[in-house]
Motif scaffolding. Structure first.
Motif, PDB file in Angstrom:
ATOM      1  N   THR A 162       0.848  -1.186   0.000  1.00  0.00           N
ATOM      2  CA  THR A 162       0.000   0.000   0.000  1.00  0.00           C
ATOM      3  C   THR A 162       0.883   1.234   0.000  1.00  0.00           C
ATOM      4  O   THR A 162       1.714   1.411   0.891  1.00  0.00           O
ATOM      5  N   LEU A 163       0.713   2.077  -1.003  1.00  0.00           N
ATOM      6  CA  LEU A 163       1.472   3.323  -1.101  1.00  0.00           C
ATOM      7  C   LEU A 163       0.664   4.442  -0.452  1.00  0.00           C
ATOM      8  O   LEU A 163      -0.504   4.647  -0.787  1.00  0.00           O
ATOM      9  N   MET A 164       1.289   5.137   0.492  1.00  0.00           N
ATOM     10  CA  MET A 164       0.618   6.177   1.267  1.00  0.00           C
ATOM     11  C   MET A 164       1.353   7.505   1.125  1.00  0.00           C
ATOM     12  O   MET A 164       2.552   7.552   0.845  1.00  0.00           O
ATOM     13  N   ASP A 165       0.609   8.592   1.374  1.00  0.00           N
ATOM     14  CA  ASP A 165       1.171   9.942   1.403  1.00  0.00           C
ATOM     15  C   ASP A 165       1.100  10.459   2.834  1.00  0.00           C
ATOM     16  O   ASP A 165       0.021  10.520   3.424  1.00  0.00           O
ATOM     17  N   LYS A 166       2.235  10.819   3.396  1.00  0.00           N
ATOM     18  CA  LYS A 166       2.309  11.278   4.777  1.00  0.00           C
ATOM     19  C   LYS A 166       1.817  12.712   4.896  1.00  0.00           C
ATOM     20  O   LYS A 166       2.261  13.600   4.164  1.00  0.00           O
ATOM     21  N   ASP A 167       0.884  12.953   5.829  1.00  0.00           N
ATOM     22  CA  ASP A 167       0.409  14.299   6.142  1.00  0.00           C
ATOM     23  C   ASP A 167       0.712  14.618   7.600  1.00  0.00           C
ATOM     24  O   ASP A 167       0.645  13.736   8.461  1.00  0.00           O
ATOM     25  N   ASP A 168       1.028  15.872   7.888  1.00  0.00           N
ATOM     26  CA  ASP A 168       1.392  16.261   9.243  1.00  0.00           C
ATOM     27  C   ASP A 168       0.188  16.521  10.144  1.00  0.00           C
ATOM     28  O   ASP A 168       0.203  16.189  11.316  1.00  0.00           O
ATOM     29  N   TYR A 169      -0.862  17.106   9.588  1.00  0.00           N
ATOM     30  CA  TYR A 169      -1.967  17.570  10.420  1.00  0.00           C
ATOM     31  C   TYR A 169      -3.279  16.851  10.147  1.00  0.00           C
ATOM     32  O   TYR A 169      -4.266  17.077  10.841  1.00  0.00           O
ATOM     33  N   ARG A 206       9.905  -7.225  -9.375  1.00  0.00           N
ATOM     34  CA  ARG A 206       8.611  -7.095 -10.042  1.00  0.00           C
ATOM     35  C   ARG A 206       8.228  -5.628 -10.102  1.00  0.00           C
ATOM     36  O   ARG A 206       8.502  -4.866  -9.173  1.00  0.00           O
ATOM     37  N   GLU A 207       7.602  -5.243 -11.194  1.00  0.00           N
ATOM     38  CA  GLU A 207       7.037  -3.907 -11.311  1.00  0.00           C
ATOM     39  C   GLU A 207       5.519  -4.051 -11.212  1.00  0.00           C
ATOM     40  O   GLU A 207       4.883  -4.654 -12.080  1.00  0.00           O
ATOM     41  N   LEU A 208       4.947  -3.500 -10.160  1.00  0.00           N
ATOM     42  CA  LEU A 208       3.532  -3.682  -9.877  1.00  0.00           C
ATOM     43  C   LEU A 208       2.731  -2.450 -10.255  1.00  0.00           C
ATOM     44  O   LEU A 208       3.104  -1.323  -9.913  1.00  0.00           O
ATOM     45  N   LEU A 209       1.626  -2.662 -10.941  1.00  0.00           N
ATOM     46  CA  LEU A 209       0.686  -1.597 -11.250  1.00  0.00           C
ATOM     47  C   LEU A 209      -0.178  -1.339 -10.028  1.00  0.00           C
ATOM     48  O   LEU A 209      -0.798  -2.260  -9.488  1.00  0.00           O
ATOM     49  N   LEU A 210      -0.210  -0.093  -9.558  1.00  0.00           N
ATOM     50  CA  LEU A 210      -0.999   0.240  -8.380  1.00  0.00           C
ATOM     51  C   LEU A 210      -2.431   0.574  -8.791  1.00  0.00           C
ATOM     52  O   LEU A 210      -2.669   1.287  -9.765  1.00  0.00           O
ATOM     53  N   PRO A 224       0.798   5.622 -15.582  1.00  0.00           N
ATOM     54  CA  PRO A 224       0.327   4.836 -14.444  1.00  0.00           C
ATOM     55  C   PRO A 224       1.364   4.801 -13.327  1.00  0.00           C
ATOM     56  O   PRO A 224       2.572   4.871 -13.581  1.00  0.00           O
ATOM     57  N   THR A 225       0.904   4.680 -12.109  1.00  0.00           N
ATOM     58  CA  THR A 225       1.790   4.609 -10.947  1.00  0.00           C
ATOM     59  C   THR A 225       2.245   3.170 -10.752  1.00  0.00           C
ATOM     60  O   THR A 225       1.422   2.255 -10.697  1.00  0.00           O
ATOM     61  N   ARG A 226       3.556   2.975 -10.630  1.00  0.00           N
ATOM     62  CA  ARG A 226       4.112   1.625 -10.479  1.00  0.00           C
ATOM     63  C   ARG A 226       5.040   1.569  -9.272  1.00  0.00           C
ATOM     64  O   ARG A 226       5.628   2.578  -8.883  1.00  0.00           O
ATOM     65  N   LEU A 227       5.177   0.374  -8.735  1.00  0.00           N
ATOM     66  CA  LEU A 227       6.033   0.130  -7.575  1.00  0.00           C
ATOM     67  C   LEU A 227       6.974  -1.018  -7.902  1.00  0.00           C
ATOM     68  O   LEU A 227       6.531  -2.085  -8.358  1.00  0.00           O
TER      69      LEU A 227
END
Length: 326
Positions: free
Chosen positions: A171-178, A200-204, A221-224
């Motif tokens: 799971t790809l997440m974006d960190k927020d402070d508040y 492996r290159e995974l399609l999110l 597309p976003t890949r991991l």
């Protein structure tokens, strides 16, 4: 959303992302390496970890955190998962940035793994029973192309894992402070499949099963990029497959054919038969691109060919889930 499919042929040319922004099998794949030639340099670097500082940025200050001090890397026993990088992350913050980190879960899945990914089996008590172990990466400095080059350890006994039902959930997440951290996208891959390639290159996908796409020119597309760092394990189980490069190199075949089909199983099945016939009768390489739900179906029906090869690429989307929601 309609069914059916189309066939494109080229002379040893891999598919690519077109100017209209559609998702091409070339640039994104769940469970299959796109390189097919060599493992990434990042994966090799994971086998000899360093303590190179990684830049973290918050709204108030910049700080450095050493990779060896990452909370996810304290425990050096269990299953090592290498997180190389992500590509084309969409803007998640007001400033058009994303402070990305990855949550890795080792899960036991009963039933259709794609249903698990869409959340149909993620009710509170059931999800707790399904998760075997979890870990997370450090928070990367704002970037659409973060490179972690980090190994996180899932606390488990590898010898007790059943490769037929154990999956790795990224799971790809974006960190927020508040505010609460933002969900970007996720991917699920069988541990057995993850073990069979150096990387492996995974399609999110988003929570509706559609590909996460970063808006740009062209959209992408976003890949991991991930792998299992087997060389960091003291004694990997002997029964586990060892990673190898993909045997499906286009130059080995006289033609490379792309078949794309979207829809329900009835829409996809005729083109699977066509792909098998093209490969076996003509010794062609056939890339079959369809929704992730049909991956196991496509591969099971094209296994054991006497000539040629059929490989799978995901397109994103889930027609069956949309129909069930009507």
């Amino acid at each position: 959303m309609g069914g059916g499919g189309s066939v494109l042929r080229s002379q040893n040319k891999a598919p690519s992302l077109n100017g209209g922004g559609s998702i091409s099998p070339k640039v994104a794949e769940v469970g299959f390496s796109l390189n097919g030639v060599k493992a990434s340099q990042e994966l090799q670097a994971a086998l000899t970890p360093t303590s190179k500082p990684q830049l973290l940025q918050s709204h108030s200050s910049r700080v450095y955190r050493s990779r060896k001090n990452s909370r996810a890397s304290y425990d050096r026993t269990g299953l090592p998962i290498f997180l190389a990088k992500a590509c084309s992350i969409p803007a998640m913050d007001l400033g058009g940035q994303c402070d990305a980190y990855v949550v890795v879960e080792l899960v036991h899945v009963d039933g259709d793994p794609h249903d698990y990914l869409l959340g149909k089996q993620k009710k509170a008590k059931e999800a707790k029973r399904a998760i075997i172990a979890t870990a997370r990466s450090f928070v990367h400095a704002p970037s659409a192309f973060p490179e972690w080059s980090e190994t996180v350890w899932l606390n488990c006994d590898p010898a007790q894992l059943d490769l037929s039902s154990v999956y790795v959930h990224f799971t790809l997440m974006d960190k927020d402070d508040y505010t609460s951290d933002d969900f970007v996208g996720h991917a699920l891959i069988a541990l057995d499949s993850l073990l069979r390639r150096p990387e492996r290159e995974l399609l999110l996908l988003n929570r509706h099963g559609n590909a996460v796409v970063a808006q740009g020119k062209p959209p992408a597309p976003t890949r991991l990029h991930v792998g299992v760092a087997l060389k960091q394990m003291a004694t990997p189980p002997d029964s586990w497959p060892r990673p190898s490069l993909s045997p499906h190199a286009a130059w080995q075949y006289s033609k490379h054919v792309l078949i794309m089909s979207r829809g329900t199983r009835g829409d996809v099945q005729p083109f699977v038969a066509l792909a098998r016939g093209m490969a076996e009768q003509n010794n062609w390489l056939v890339t079959f691109a369809t929704e992730l739900r049909w991956r196991d179906f496509v591969l099971s029906k094209t296994r054991g060919l006497s000539a040629g090869a059929v490989r799978f690429r995901p397109t994103g989307g889930d027609t069956s889930a949309r129909i069930e929601g009507w």
